[in-house]
Design an enzyme around this catalytic site. Sequence first.
Site, PDB file in Angstrom:
ATOM      1  CE  LYS A  97      40.709  42.039  33.879  1.00  0.00           C
ATOM      2  NZ  LYS A  97      40.922  40.698  34.142  1.00  0.00           N
TER       3      LYS A  97
ATOM      4  CD  GLU B  26      35.705  41.824  42.091  1.00  0.00           C
ATOM      5  OE1 GLU B  26      36.182  41.885  40.988  1.00  0.00           O
ATOM      6  OE2 GLU B  26      36.064  42.530  43.108  1.00  0.00           O
TER       7      GLU B  26
ATOM      8  CG  HIS C   8      36.467  41.307  37.141  1.00  0.00           C
ATOM      9  ND1 HIS C   8      37.606  41.517  38.160  1.00  0.00           N
ATOM     10  CD2 HIS C   8      37.068  41.198  36.029  1.00  0.00           C
ATOM     11  CE1 HIS C   8      38.853  41.082  37.491  1.00  0.00           C
ATOM     12  NE2 HIS C   8      38.564  40.906  36.118  1.00  0.00           N
TER      13      HIS C   8
END
Length: 254
Positions: free
Chosen positions: A170, A86, A143
């Site tokens: 997130k 990531e 991510h």
Amino acid sequence: METVVVRGIEIGAGIPKVCVPIVGTTKEEIQQAAKNVSGQPIDLVEWRGDWFEDIFNFEKVEECLKELRECLLETPILFTFRTAKEGGEKSIEEREYVLLNQAVAKSGYVDLVDVELFMGENVIKEILEVAHEHGVKVIASNHDFAKTPEKEEIINRLKEMQQWGADLLKIAVMPQSKKDVLTLLMATEEMVTNYAKKPIITMSMANTGVLSRLCGEVFGSALTFGAVGKTSAPGQIGVEDLRIALEILHKSLV
């Protein structure tokens, strides 16, 4: 929506909070970065442990954490080991990842830990249980450095993080066009309006996505990442400029 309070900083209310990464490879670099950050207009510090050359020696990790806490005083500290898959600096086995994050949470020096969504439900819950036992909050994260998923996929990933019990949700994505930035912002707004029970943190990376780091208060992102010196992701801007932009936008909204 619930807010998350760490050392008096309320994440999820008002102006987005500013977090700055520390990305040194040696203890000396980390100490210097912490000194540079002290006194800057920030709310939180993220220690990117995957940059640290001795990250797999917990005795040295704990030494660094202790020195960070002594330097940063009451500034909340987020610990992150970003895996290579990531965008991080190192690879790590799943069991070692769990044990590292649990040990950091037990140390008493950090306020939050970051756990990657694609580590899976069992990993997240193992870390989350220990973290919560020690008063540490958990950010579940994802991510994508290659692309921006469809709006529905972004929302589904955030909903999954929430379902598994994370305190903050997130996602960071890479835009291939200006429309990709709009996709991220639309997903943020829809998640906050219709589904979010916890604060969310979203960003579109690189220069194209800089706007997303500034307009969180409009669309619902509760925290943004800025830089003092070395950056940890493409598109981060200096904290002084970031703070000015956030405050200008905030004044126009109230």
